[in-house]
Design a protein around this motif. Sequence first.
Motif, short mmCIF file in Angstrom:
data_model
loop_
_atom_site.label_atom_id
_atom_site.label_comp_id
_atom_site.label_asym_id
_atom_site.label_seq_id
_atom_site.Cartn_x
_atom_site.Cartn_y
_atom_site.Cartn_z
N ALA A 37 0.83 -1.21 0.00
CA ALA A 37 0.00 0.00 0.00
C ALA A 37 0.86 1.25 0.00
O ALA A 37 0.55 2.24 -0.67
CB ALA A 37 -0.93 -0.01 1.21
N LEU A 38 1.96 1.22 0.74
CA LEU A 38 2.88 2.36 0.74
C LEU A 38 3.50 2.55 -0.64
O LEU A 38 3.71 3.69 -1.09
CB LEU A 38 3.98 2.15 1.78
CG LEU A 38 3.56 2.24 3.25
CD1 LEU A 38 4.74 1.91 4.17
CD2 LEU A 38 3.01 3.62 3.58
N GLY A 39 3.77 1.44 -1.33
CA GLY A 39 4.32 1.52 -2.68
C GLY A 39 3.35 2.19 -3.64
O GLY A 39 3.76 3.02 -4.48
N VAL A 40 2.07 1.86 -3.53
CA VAL A 40 1.05 2.51 -4.37
C VAL A 40 1.02 4.01 -4.08
O VAL A 40 0.91 4.84 -4.99
CB VAL A 40 -0.33 1.88 -4.11
CG1 VAL A 40 -1.42 2.67 -4.84
CG2 VAL A 40 -0.34 0.42 -4.56
N SER A 41 1.16 4.37 -2.80
CA SER A 41 1.16 5.78 -2.42
C SER A 41 2.40 6.49 -2.96
O SER A 41 2.31 7.64 -3.41
CB SER A 41 1.10 5.91 -0.89
OG SER A 41 0.82 7.24 -0.50
N VAL A 42 3.54 5.82 -2.93
CA VAL A 42 4.76 6.39 -3.51
C VAL A 42 4.55 6.65 -5.00
O VAL A 42 4.95 7.69 -5.53
CB VAL A 42 5.97 5.46 -3.29
CG1 VAL A 42 7.17 5.90 -4.14
CG2 VAL A 42 6.38 5.44 -1.82
N GLY A 43 3.93 5.69 -5.68
CA GLY A 43 3.63 5.86 -7.11
C GLY A 43 2.76 7.08 -7.36
O GLY A 43 2.97 7.81 -8.33
N TYR A 44 1.79 7.30 -6.46
CA TYR A 44 0.93 8.49 -6.60
C TYR A 44 1.74 9.77 -6.42
O TYR A 44 1.62 10.70 -7.23
CB TYR A 44 -0.20 8.46 -5.58
CG TYR A 44 -0.79 9.83 -5.35
CD1 TYR A 44 -1.61 10.43 -6.31
CD2 TYR A 44 -0.47 10.57 -4.20
CE1 TYR A 44 -2.12 11.71 -6.13
CE2 TYR A 44 -0.97 11.85 -4.02
CZ TYR A 44 -1.79 12.41 -4.98
OH TYR A 44 -2.27 13.68 -4.79
N PHE A 45 2.54 9.85 -5.36
CA PHE A 45 3.29 11.08 -5.09
C PHE A 45 4.31 11.37 -6.19
O PHE A 45 4.55 12.54 -6.52
CB PHE A 45 3.96 11.01 -3.73
CG PHE A 45 3.06 11.34 -2.58
CD1 PHE A 45 2.66 12.64 -2.35
CD2 PHE A 45 2.56 10.35 -1.74
CE1 PHE A 45 1.81 12.97 -1.30
CE2 PHE A 45 1.71 10.65 -0.69
CZ PHE A 45 1.33 11.96 -0.46
N ILE A 46 4.89 10.33 -6.76
CA ILE A 46 5.80 10.52 -7.90
C ILE A 46 5.05 11.12 -9.07
O ILE A 46 5.49 12.09 -9.71
CB ILE A 46 6.46 9.19 -8.30
CG1 ILE A 46 7.46 8.74 -7.23
CG2 ILE A 46 7.17 9.33 -9.66
CD1 ILE A 46 8.06 7.37 -7.49
N THR A 47 3.88 10.54 -9.37
CA THR A 47 3.06 11.01 -10.50
C THR A 47 2.58 12.44 -10.28
O THR A 47 2.69 13.29 -11.18
CB THR A 47 1.84 10.10 -10.69
OG1 THR A 47 2.29 8.74 -10.87
CG2 THR A 47 1.03 10.51 -11.91
N ASP A 48 2.07 12.71 -9.09
CA ASP A 48 1.52 14.03 -8.81
C ASP A 48 2.62 15.09 -8.78
O ASP A 48 2.43 16.21 -9.27
CB ASP A 48 0.76 14.02 -7.49
CG ASP A 48 -0.26 15.14 -7.39
OD1 ASP A 48 -0.86 15.49 -8.42
OD2 ASP A 48 -0.47 15.67 -6.29
N LEU A 49 3.77 14.74 -8.22
CA LEU A 49 4.89 15.69 -8.17
C LEU A 49 5.39 16.00 -9.58
O LEU A 49 5.71 17.15 -9.90
CB LEU A 49 6.03 15.12 -7.32
CG LEU A 49 7.15 16.08 -6.91
CD1 LEU A 49 6.58 17.26 -6.13
CD2 LEU A 49 8.19 15.35 -6.06
N ALA A 50 5.42 14.98 -10.43
CA ALA A 50 5.83 15.19 -11.82
C ALA A 50 4.85 16.12 -12.53
O ALA A 50 5.26 17.00 -13.31
CB ALA A 50 5.90 13.84 -12.55
N MET A 51 3.55 15.96 -12.26
CA MET A 51 2.55 16.83 -12.88
C MET A 51 2.65 18.27 -12.37
O MET A 51 2.45 19.22 -13.12
CB MET A 51 1.14 16.27 -12.63
CG MET A 51 0.83 14.99 -13.36
SD MET A 51 -0.94 14.60 -13.36
CE MET A 51 -1.58 15.95 -14.38
N ILE A 52 2.97 18.41 -11.08
CA ILE A 52 3.13 19.75 -10.52
C ILE A 52 4.28 20.48 -11.20
O ILE A 52 4.16 21.65 -11.57
CB ILE A 52 3.37 19.68 -8.99
CG1 ILE A 52 2.08 19.23 -8.27
CG2 ILE A 52 3.83 21.03 -8.44
CD1 ILE A 52 2.25 19.01 -6.78
N PHE A 53 5.40 19.79 -11.38
CA PHE A 53 6.55 20.39 -12.06
C PHE A 53 6.23 20.68 -13.53
O PHE A 53 6.64 21.72 -14.07
CB PHE A 53 7.77 19.47 -11.97
CG PHE A 53 8.47 19.53 -10.64
CD1 PHE A 53 8.95 20.74 -10.15
CD2 PHE A 53 8.67 18.39 -9.88
CE1 PHE A 53 9.60 20.82 -8.93
CE2 PHE A 53 9.33 18.45 -8.66
CZ PHE A 53 9.79 19.66 -8.18
#
Length: 266
Positions: free
Chosen positions: A111-127
Amino acid sequence: MTMTAYTYQAQAMMRDYLLADPLVPYTSVLIGVVLCKMTYDLTRVLSSFYFKGYSSLTKIQRIEWNNRGMSSAHAIFITAISLYLVVTTDLFSDRIKGPITFRSSIISTSALGVSVGYFITDLAMIFWAYPSLGGMEYVLHHTISLVAIAYTMLSGEGQFYTYMILISESTTPEINMRWFLDTAGLKKSSAYLVNGIMIFVVWLVARIFLFLYVFYHIYFHYSQVVQMHLFGYYLVLTVPSVLFVMNAVWFSKILKGVKKTLSKWS
């Protein structure tokens, strides 16, 4: 028979490779990224079909609309998992012997891995769309969260505190709904008022009171926290503190917003 053989081979590959203990974190991160892409696209399709005003939004508004749908889905998922692991299961129960700071399971790590995947994706979109999807405060929040979650996912340390903090994601759907209502031209509706009150209550519970409990728990379990590796030890002490300060600043703005909204309705 051939189809059955392929099914067995696929199950064996999932068990021996994708779900093997050493690969669980990396597999779950990849799954998280893929699920984010699927949710983003699903939000776009459903919104264009059920919300007539979607097509009239600007390009950046549509991107943010879809992004907020994605973040809401992640928030619901990780809040549910966090409550399940912390409240329902015995994984972090005081009845279990041994330091709470070193407890983990395949489910908690995945579950933490799925959350890491989300934060990577969202951070990339923010940039990518900076600063349309958020300024430096969002970059700071996501970076701190990503580092902390990735460390506890890979090391297995401090997962209890990580999940306690992740319960605060329960405020995200309400925040996103407020933006949806505003963008849809419903700022003067009763739904907007109710949403503001919900944000105030949920934020107070999940991002103020809950963090105070985390500090309390760390204090009374400090002998276990200090056994962690140095990096994990400092993460446990600093990440909740930094996020709490940010939460308090945002909460003051929410309180001003609620007062302003109520004054208009009185």
